[in-house]
Design an enzyme around this catalytic site. Structure first.
Site, PDB file in Angstrom:
ATOM      1  N   GLY A  49       0.664  -1.142   0.026  1.00 44.73           N
ATOM      2  CA  GLY A  49      -0.022   0.016   0.086  1.00 44.73           C
ATOM      3  C   GLY A  49       0.715   1.255   0.221  1.00 44.73           C
ATOM      4  N   THR A  50       0.208   2.401  -0.088  1.00 42.81           N
ATOM      5  CA  THR A  50       1.089   3.649  -0.177  1.00 42.81           C
ATOM      6  C   THR A  50      -0.203   4.740  -0.269  1.00 42.81           C
ATOM      7  OG1 THR A  50       2.315   5.016  -1.543  1.00 42.81           O
ATOM      8  CG2 THR A  50       0.719   3.855  -2.612  1.00 42.81           C
ATOM      9  N   THR A  51       0.350   5.923  -0.208  1.00 39.14           N
ATOM     10  CA  THR A  51      -0.459   7.039  -0.404  1.00 39.14           C
ATOM     11  C   THR A  51       0.069   8.070  -1.044  1.00 39.14           C
ATOM     12  OG1 THR A  51      -1.290   6.785   2.027  1.00 39.14           O
ATOM     13  CG2 THR A  51      -1.827   8.915   1.127  1.00 39.14           C
ATOM     14  N   ASP A  66       3.685   9.680   0.453  1.00 39.50           N
ATOM     15  CA  ASP A  66       4.651   9.188   1.575  1.00 39.50           C
ATOM     16  C   ASP A  66       5.791   8.407   1.027  1.00 39.50           C
ATOM     17  OD1 ASP A  66       3.110   6.929   0.586  1.00 39.50           O
ATOM     18  OD2 ASP A  66       3.880   5.935   2.587  1.00 39.50           O
ATOM     19  N   LYS A  82       8.415   8.274  -4.608  1.00 42.18           N
ATOM     20  CA  LYS A  82       7.258   7.635  -5.125  1.00 42.18           C
ATOM     21  C   LYS A  82       6.834   8.867  -6.137  1.00 42.18           C
ATOM     22  CE  LYS A  82       5.790   4.967  -1.583  1.00 42.18           C
ATOM     23  NZ  LYS A  82       4.551   4.470  -0.374  1.00 42.18           N
TER      24      LYS A  82
END
Length: 285
Positions: A49-51, A66, A82
């Site tokens: 996951g990531t944001t 993030d 990212k």
């Protein structure tokens, strides 16, 4: 030295086919000849996951993300990048498989450079999004995982596109991608305005990512912030997500002070008390 002396191999007879080959109709094939079946049986099932988020406003496009790269319960890198620059006026957020995102951004950078050399100018942001979407759609169904927001400035002004690896291409003002996107959308939907100042946009992006990292286990590390202007992209800052969230908790809630002042400015309602000795139906003047 002969091959027979090295590995004790004996040449098959010349009378017929080799006894080591399968019979007709039973030829062996590599285990990856059918990629979908191979990945379904042998492929890893690791959560990640990531944001990442991006939004368009009067002064350009903001991209924030993030920096935690995770694979299941393992944090592979706490300080990854990212947000990837493509050229001077275009950057992209990356969500999905890190290797896929990095590889396809290298392909996109190469293709845009070749088109610029051939046509004498860089394609628009819409053209870059269409090109990336068309290239990745050819690999649909092969477990390619790339979800990106292309943020740029071209002849038409600031532009923002969302592109997914199945060929999806969307244009909009606000996009958030990753496991922490529901939390980021909650902050963005409340505070977003197209006529924000750059400082207000920076604060909104940092607040959205910081709150998402606090609630989403797969997001964390730091908050990277980019601003795409008319004269090119700018790397604004990198702030520790935990420290940023602690600072945000100390700030007063937006609009709370105004509500308190409005409540105290309102006059208290006047209550009229009726004298019990007065007959019923008599009004006080």
């Amino acid at each position: 030295m002969a091959l027979q002396d090295v590995c004790k191999w004996q040449a098959p007879g010349t009378q017929g086919p080799s006894p080591h080959l399968p019979q007709a109709g039973g030829w062996a094939v590599p285990p990856g000849w059918d990629p979908q079946t191979f990945l379904r049986i042998h492929g890893p099932r690791l959560a990640h996951g990531t944001t990442t988020l991006a939004f368009r406003f009067r002064h350009g496009v903001i991209a924030a993300a993030d920096t935690r790269s995770s694979c299941g319960n393992y944090v592979q890198c706490p300080a990854s990048r990212k947000i990837i620059p493509v050229h001077q006026h275009l950057v992209g957020t990356t969500s999905g498989t890190s290797a896929d995102c990095a590889a396809w951004y290298r392909v996109l950078r190469r293709e845009l450079r070749l088109r610029a050399l051939r046509d004498g100018q860089l394609p628009s942001v819409a053209g870059a999004a269409k090109l990336l979407s068309a290239m990745m759609s050819c690999y649909r169904g092969l477990d390619l995982c790339v979800a990106t927001a292309l943020c740029g400035w071209d002849r038409s002004g600031p532009a923002l596109f969302y592109v997914y690896s199945d060929g999806t291409r969307l244009q909009g003002n606000i996009f958030s991608v990753g496991s922490g996107s529901p939390y980021a959308y909650g902050v963005l939907d409340r505070g977003y305005r197209y006529d924000m100042s750059p400082q207000e946009a920076y604060a909104l992006a940092r607040c959205a990512v910081a709150h998402a990292t606090h609630r989403d286990a797969y997001s964390g590390g730091a908050v990277d912030l980019f601003h795409v202007r008319e004269n090119g992209w700018e790397y604004v800052s990198r702030n520790d997500a935990c420290a940023l969230y602690s600072e945000l908790q100390k700030l007063p809630e937006p609009g709370k002070e105004e509500e308190e002042e409005a409540r105290w400015d309102q006059p208290e309602p006047v209550t009229l008390h009726r004298d019990s000795r007065m007959p019923a139906g008599t009004e006080m003047l």
